[in-house]
Design an enzyme around this catalytic site. Structure first.
Site, PDB file in Angstrom:
ATOM      1  CD  GLN A 132     -76.517 -40.071  86.558  1.00 41.73           C
ATOM      2  OE1 GLN A 132     -76.087 -39.491  87.539  1.00 41.73           O
ATOM      3  NE2 GLN A 132     -75.736 -40.708  85.710  1.00 41.73           N
ATOM      4  CB  CYS A 150     -73.733 -37.361  86.120  1.00 43.57           C
ATOM      5  SG  CYS A 150     -71.989 -37.708  85.823  1.00 43.57           S
ATOM      6  CG  HIS A 183     -71.028 -38.002  90.015  1.00 50.14           C
ATOM      7  ND1 HIS A 183     -71.912 -38.620  89.164  1.00 50.14           N
ATOM      8  CD2 HIS A 183     -71.778 -37.307  90.903  1.00 50.14           C
ATOM      9  CE1 HIS A 183     -73.144 -38.326  89.550  1.00 50.14           C
ATOM     10  NE2 HIS A 183     -73.082 -37.532  90.586  1.00 50.14           N
ATOM     11  CG  ASN A 198     -74.441 -36.703  93.808  1.00 48.14           C
ATOM     12  OD1 ASN A 198     -74.756 -36.812  92.640  1.00 48.14           O
ATOM     13  ND2 ASN A 198     -74.020 -37.726  94.534  1.00 48.14           N
ATOM     14  CD1 TRP A 250     -76.523 -39.660  90.420  1.00 47.53           C
ATOM     15  CD2 TRP A 250     -75.450 -40.580  92.156  1.00 47.53           C
ATOM     16  NE1 TRP A 250     -75.539 -40.460  89.901  1.00 47.53           N
ATOM     17  CE2 TRP A 250     -74.855 -41.045  90.938  1.00 47.53           C
ATOM     18  CE3 TRP A 250     -74.928 -41.026  93.353  1.00 47.53           C
ATOM     19  CZ2 TRP A 250     -73.784 -41.921  90.920  1.00 47.53           C
ATOM     20  CZ3 TRP A 250     -73.850 -41.902  93.343  1.00 47.53           C
ATOM     21  CH2 TRP A 250     -73.291 -42.355  92.139  1.00 47.53           C
TER      22      TRP A 250
END
Length: 604
Positions: A179, A185, A341, A369, A371
């Site tokens: 990201q 996201c 998220h 996730n 990220w």
């Protein structure tokens, strides 16, 4: 979630209490022209799809029939003298230029043909600069602490003392999705899921482009938009700050497929800023043309883990999220999860464990996730937690178990329903799947009908059923169900209704609050066609969807054989917008748009 289907009542003409819901959006190379190249997944954990020149020894699988049948007479509206792109997807579906599908608010349509642009620029010895999505603030819009500089991948690599850029570095994987600045996201979670399906991936990311052969600074990507596949052409100038990419990027600094994909998606919607906040459902549908179901974890059916497991086995794309903290953007919880998220569900599996001399199966989920860092779940079954000691070595090897700070982790289904708030499942059209990736028994067909429509102020924008005097003005569609589902003890027919509003994000408009109602036509006697105010005064809907300010609403119902009328509508009268109505059923649904004045006469 669908409301429960009930039989028509004659004693009361009052509709049930209407429910509305406000949706919290989630915030916050190798040249592939060599036809001998094939892609294979690594055996352990499938973290990366790698390039190889070794041909598969497996026999070529028999091509499976689509599980979606289109009514020939109900295809999407096309101009009488259409002379468009003449391009087609690998599935055989027509592929359109972006200019053919954009609303009139974007100005006169212009068509960009990737191959023609590349050939012209390459022969002239220049790099393409896209006039429709210029490298300036109009395309980026988001304000940063310093100026944005638009650089091509070759310039970025030169500034970072890297080798020449590549579209893919050792293939592609969900770990290539990191990201950046835009709060998208929701998009990244869907992109990460896309990498798990080779054929789906290359439908969106065509394999006829690279930074080597015939490089001319132009790339293209394909997205499904309201019933049509669209080819989006871009140049490769990307927004940077201090020489580095500020948006979606790969963990490999010289790999650029993910950054270019995000740019094409931003162009589709008008700007990078337009990608701020959204639902993974939107991106999942845009990558697949599939149908999405949304589940509130607080109201899950008892067999939901089985639903998830079957969805995973059928290559469905699954995402999940936690309700946001109203005061803190993307607040981290004590257990390492991020509120507001979007996460991807990358595996669903019953795992054998050994405890106190007993063997039992534990339902687990593998979650990622986007990220892609150390921000992970830290509870039971997290990386290196003591629970893994009860797993046999053979089971760990079969799972491809690794413990890295990569954003991916396992957790039990029990903990999952305790901490997560919603789940999104995008069911794929099996035409989009590689037969080798499909599980055994994936051979049943859906019947699908597609209609485009619009709500026009004073004409067809009647609002919801509470507006009794205007409700009948809404567009009406008949659907006749004759054959019951196979092996259905109740002798009912399954039907999935999906209503999608069109072009709101790209025009900078908020979503309307939309829903739909389904009415049973009587088996005897005549009723007006289309249904009028008097009909709605004396008849209740047999099925409906609550009103939500979401791009698409969908619901699954089980109905008795017979004829029905589906009425898509917005919450309030005179709210204008375009929509796409899709209906899926296990058997033929004989659907039609109600037009002209007549009567429904003894339809069954």
């Amino acid at each position: 979630m669908a409301t429960k289907v009930s039989k028509q009542k004659t004693k009361s003409i009052e509709e049930p209490e209407m429910i509305t819901k406000k949706v919290e959006v989630v915030k916050r190379s190798n040249a592939l022209t060599n036809k001998n190249m094939i892609f294979t997944k690594e055996a352990i954990g499938s973290p990366k799809v790698t390039l190889t020149n070794v041909r598969s020894k497996k026999a070529t699988p028999v091509k499976r029939l689509s599980t979606v049948d289109h009514h020939k007479e109900y295809r999407l509206r096309m101009p009488v003298s259409y002379n468009g792109s003449k391009m087609f997807m690998p599935t055989g579906e027509q592929l359109f230029w972006l200019g053919e599908t954009r609303p009139s608010s974007f100005g006169p349509a212009s068509y960009q043909d990737f191959k023609e642009i590349r050939a012209r620029c390459y022969s002239e010895g220049r790099l393409f600069e896209d006039p429709e999505f210029p490298a300036n603030d109009c395309s980026f819009k988001k304000k940063l602490d310093g100026p944005i500089t638009w650089l091509r991948p070759k310039e970025i690599c030169r500034n970072l003392n890297l080798q020449k850029p590549k579209l893919f570095v050792e293939g592609y994987s969900r770990f290539d999705v990191q990201q950046g600045v835009p709060e998208d996201c929701w998009l990244l979670a869907a992109v990460a899921n896309l990498t798990l399906h080779r054929k789906l991936f290359f439908q969106v990311v065509p394999d006829d482009q690279s930074f080597d052969e015939e490089y001319a600074g132009v790339f293209h990507f394909r997205f499904w938009q309201y019933g049509r596949w669209v080819d989006v052409v871009i140049d490769d100038r990307l927004p940077t700050y201090s020489g580095k990419l500020v948006c979606l990027h790969s963990s490999e600094q010289s790999e650029f497929w993910s950054a270019l994909l995000e740019k094409a998606y931003a162009k589709l919607h008008g700007s990078y800023e337009a990608l701020k906040g959204g639902s993974s459902c939107d991106a999942m549908e845009d990558f697949t043309g599939g149908v999405t179901e949304v589940y509130d974890v607080a109201e899950l059916p008892p067999n939901f883990y089985t639903i998830l497991l079957k969805a995973y086995e059928r290559n469905s794309l699954c995402g999940c999220s936690i309700n946001p903290d109203p005061n803190i953007l993307e607040a981290e919880t004590p257990v390492g999860l991020i509120r507001g998220h979007a996460y991807s569900i990358t595996k669903v599996k019953y795992v054998d464990i050994e405890t106190l001399g007993r063997n039992e199966k534990i339902p687990l989920l593998r979650i990622r996730n986007p990220w892609g860092n150390e921000t992970e779940w830290n509870g039971p079954w997290s990386d290196k937690s003591p629970e893994w000691r009860s797993i046999p070595k053979s089971e760990k090897e079969e799972m491809g178990l690794t413990f890295d700070a990569d954003g991916e982790f396992w957790m039990s289904f029990k903990d999952f329903v305790t901490h997560f708030s919603s789940v999104e499942i995008c069911h794929l059209n099996p035409d989009s799947l590689d037969p080798e990736e499909c599980p055994e028994g994936c051979t049943k067909k859906w019947e699908m009908s597609v209609f485009e429509g619009e709500w026009v102020r004073g004409v067809t924008a009647g609002g919801c059923w509470r507006n009794l005097e205007t409700f009948s003005k809404n567009p009406q569609y008949t659907v006749t169900l004759q054959d019951v589902d196979e092996e259905d003890e109740e002798n009912k027919c399954t039907i999935i209704v999906t209503l999608m509003q069109k072009n709101r994000r790209s025009q900078g408009l908020q979503n309307l609050t939309i829903g739909f109602a389904v009415y049973r036509l009587p088996n005897h006697g005549d009723v007006p066609k289309p249904l009028n105010v008097n009909f709605f005064k004396h008849n209740r809907s047999v099925a409906r969807h609550q009103f939500i300010d979401q791009r698409q609403v969908s619901a699954r119902f089980k109905l008795d054989p017979g004829s029905y009328v589906i009425i898509p509508c917005s919450l309030n009268p005179d709210e204008e917008g375009e929509f796409l109505l899709r209906v899926f059923s296990e058997k033929s649904n004989n659907m039609a748009h109600v037009q002209g004045e007549d009567t429904f006469s003894n339809e069954k």
